[in-house]
Motif scaffolding. Structure first.
Motif, PDB file in Angstrom:
ATOM      1  N   ASN A  17       9.592   4.391 -43.097  1.00  0.00           N
ATOM      2  CA  ASN A  17      10.385   3.164 -43.174  1.00  0.00           C
ATOM      3  C   ASN A  17       9.628   2.041 -43.880  1.00  0.00           C
ATOM      4  OD1 ASN A  17      12.666   4.242 -41.997  1.00  0.00           O
ATOM      5  ND2 ASN A  17      12.104   3.591 -39.943  1.00  0.00           N
ATOM      6  N   LEU A  91      21.097   3.894 -49.939  1.00  0.00           N
ATOM      7  CA  LEU A  91      21.537   4.715 -48.811  1.00  0.00           C
ATOM      8  C   LEU A  91      20.433   4.834 -47.768  1.00  0.00           C
ATOM      9  CD1 LEU A  91      23.368   8.061 -48.688  1.00  0.00           C
ATOM     10  CD2 LEU A  91      21.103   7.904 -47.710  1.00  0.00           C
ATOM     11  N   ILE A  92      19.255   5.215 -48.194  1.00  0.00           N
ATOM     12  CA  ILE A  92      18.162   5.454 -47.242  1.00  0.00           C
ATOM     13  C   ILE A  92      17.715   4.147 -46.592  1.00  0.00           C
ATOM     14  CG2 ILE A  92      16.235   5.369 -48.877  1.00  0.00           C
ATOM     15  CD1 ILE A  92      16.642   7.934 -46.073  1.00  0.00           C
ATOM     16  N   GLU A  94      19.725   1.735 -45.822  1.00  0.00           N
ATOM     17  CA  GLU A  94      20.743   1.448 -44.817  1.00  0.00           C
ATOM     18  C   GLU A  94      20.569   2.325 -43.580  1.00  0.00           C
ATOM     19  OE1 GLU A  94      25.515   2.097 -44.299  1.00  0.00           O
ATOM     20  OE2 GLU A  94      24.787   1.586 -46.292  1.00  0.00           O
ATOM     21  N   ILE A  95      20.265   3.595 -43.789  1.00  0.00           N
ATOM     22  CA  ILE A  95      20.156   4.547 -42.683  1.00  0.00           C
ATOM     23  C   ILE A  95      18.778   4.481 -42.015  1.00  0.00           C
ATOM     24  CG2 ILE A  95      20.235   6.990 -42.051  1.00  0.00           C
ATOM     25  CD1 ILE A  95      22.927   6.056 -42.867  1.00  0.00           C
ATOM     26  N   ARG A  96      17.743   4.580 -42.805  1.00  0.00           N
ATOM     27  CA  ARG A  96      16.346   4.605 -42.362  1.00  0.00           C
ATOM     28  C   ARG A  96      16.071   5.684 -41.318  1.00  0.00           C
ATOM     29  NH1 ARG A  96      12.940  -0.595 -43.017  1.00  0.00           N
ATOM     30  NH2 ARG A  96      13.998  -1.513 -44.772  1.00  0.00           N
ATOM     31  N   THR A  98      14.567   6.933 -37.708  1.00  0.00           N
ATOM     32  CA  THR A  98      14.561   6.352 -36.367  1.00  0.00           C
ATOM     33  C   THR A  98      13.138   5.946 -36.023  1.00  0.00           C
ATOM     34  OG1 THR A  98      16.459   7.693 -35.695  1.00  0.00           O
ATOM     35  CG2 THR A  98      15.076   6.789 -33.928  1.00  0.00           C
ATOM     36  N   LEU A 109      17.644  12.149 -39.399  1.00  0.00           N
ATOM     37  CA  LEU A 109      18.120  11.371 -40.539  1.00  0.00           C
ATOM     38  C   LEU A 109      19.357  12.026 -41.157  1.00  0.00           C
ATOM     39  CD1 LEU A 109      17.513   8.983 -42.533  1.00  0.00           C
ATOM     40  CD2 LEU A 109      16.372  10.703 -43.933  1.00  0.00           C
ATOM     41  N   HIS A 110      19.290  13.328 -41.386  1.00  0.00           N
ATOM     42  CA  HIS A 110      20.417  14.051 -41.979  1.00  0.00           C
ATOM     43  C   HIS A 110      21.661  13.939 -41.102  1.00  0.00           C
ATOM     44  CE1 HIS A 110      22.940  17.576 -42.838  1.00  0.00           C
ATOM     45  NE2 HIS A 110      22.669  17.248 -44.084  1.00  0.00           N
ATOM     46  N   ARG A 112      22.510  11.572 -39.135  1.00  0.00           N
ATOM     47  CA  ARG A 112      23.077  10.231 -39.244  1.00  0.00           C
ATOM     48  C   ARG A 112      23.699   9.985 -40.615  1.00  0.00           C
ATOM     49  NH1 ARG A 112      19.591   6.404 -38.711  1.00  0.00           N
ATOM     50  NH2 ARG A 112      17.723   7.650 -38.912  1.00  0.00           N
ATOM     51  N   ILE A 113      23.148  10.586 -41.666  1.00  0.00           N
ATOM     52  CA  ILE A 113      23.739  10.489 -43.010  1.00  0.00           C
ATOM     53  C   ILE A 113      25.126  11.135 -43.002  1.00  0.00           C
ATOM     54  CG2 ILE A 113      23.573  11.404 -45.371  1.00  0.00           C
ATOM     55  CD1 ILE A 113      20.525  10.935 -45.172  1.00  0.00           C
ATOM     56  N   LYS A 116      27.837   9.164 -41.273  1.00  0.00           N
ATOM     57  CA  LYS A 116      28.348   8.034 -42.065  1.00  0.00           C
ATOM     58  C   LYS A 116      29.150   8.501 -43.276  1.00  0.00           C
ATOM     59  CE  LYS A 116      25.530   4.159 -40.869  1.00  0.00           C
ATOM     60  NZ  LYS A 116      26.283   2.935 -40.951  1.00  0.00           N
TER      61      LYS A 116
END
Length: 166
Positions: A17, A91-92, A94-96, A98, A109-110, A112-113, A116
């Motif tokens: 991050n 994109l990354i 926004e998601i970041r 955890t 991460l995947h 959560r992507i 969305k």
């Protein structure tokens, strides 16, 4: 390429991050110290990105510490490894990852992507080498890894809401 050195260990997700926050490019790729990109990997993934993906995961060969392939052609649709994946910076960002997550950061991460509905592409031919060795983080603390995997409800089922690039 920009190198950022932190004085303390933040853990992979939190350190990623920091890199996302400081990055200036349109696309980002985290290449872990023991991973190797194969020739044309970045270009192949970039072409998939330019076709509309926000993230591109590529198949890889798992090797031992002597660079001998022990698991060929690991399917990126089943194991969503964040190392050597290509991401759209917006994109990354926004998601970041955890914060503080020490295991399964890429799978989390995947997940959560996909939640969305962000477009994900998969390159099903191997574009990088993942080196498995005794000091891999994935070999540390199996009980904690099992707990995190259960808490996150992470499995390795094939992704359903994505498209594929050859």
């Amino acid at each position: 390429v920009r190198f950022i050195k932190k004085g303390q260990s933040l853990g992979l997700a939190s350190a990623s991050n920091v890199a996302i926050q400081k990055a200036r490019g349109r696309y980002l790729m985290r290449v872990d110290a023991d991973d190797i990109l194969l020739p044309h990997a970045a270009g192949t993934m970039l072409r998939a990105m330019e076709e509309g993906a926000g993230a591109v995961y590529a198949a890889y060969h798992e090797t031992n510490d002597q660079a001998v392939v022990i698991e060929p052609n690991v399917d990126p649709r089943k194991v969503h490894h964040a190392g050597c994946a290509l991401f759209d910076h917006r994109l990354i960002n926004e998601i970041r990852f955890t914060e503080g997550l020490r295991h399964f950061d890429g799978a989390d991460l995947h997940k959560r992507i996909i939640a969305k509905n962000m477009p994900v592409a998969y390159v099903t031919r191997p574009l990088w080498l993942y080196r498995r060795h005794d000091k891999n983080h994935s070999n540390s603390d199996p009980a904690e890894r099992a707990r995190v995997r259960e808490d996150l409800k992470i499995g390795y089922a094939t992704a359903t809401s994505s498209w594929f690039a050859a």
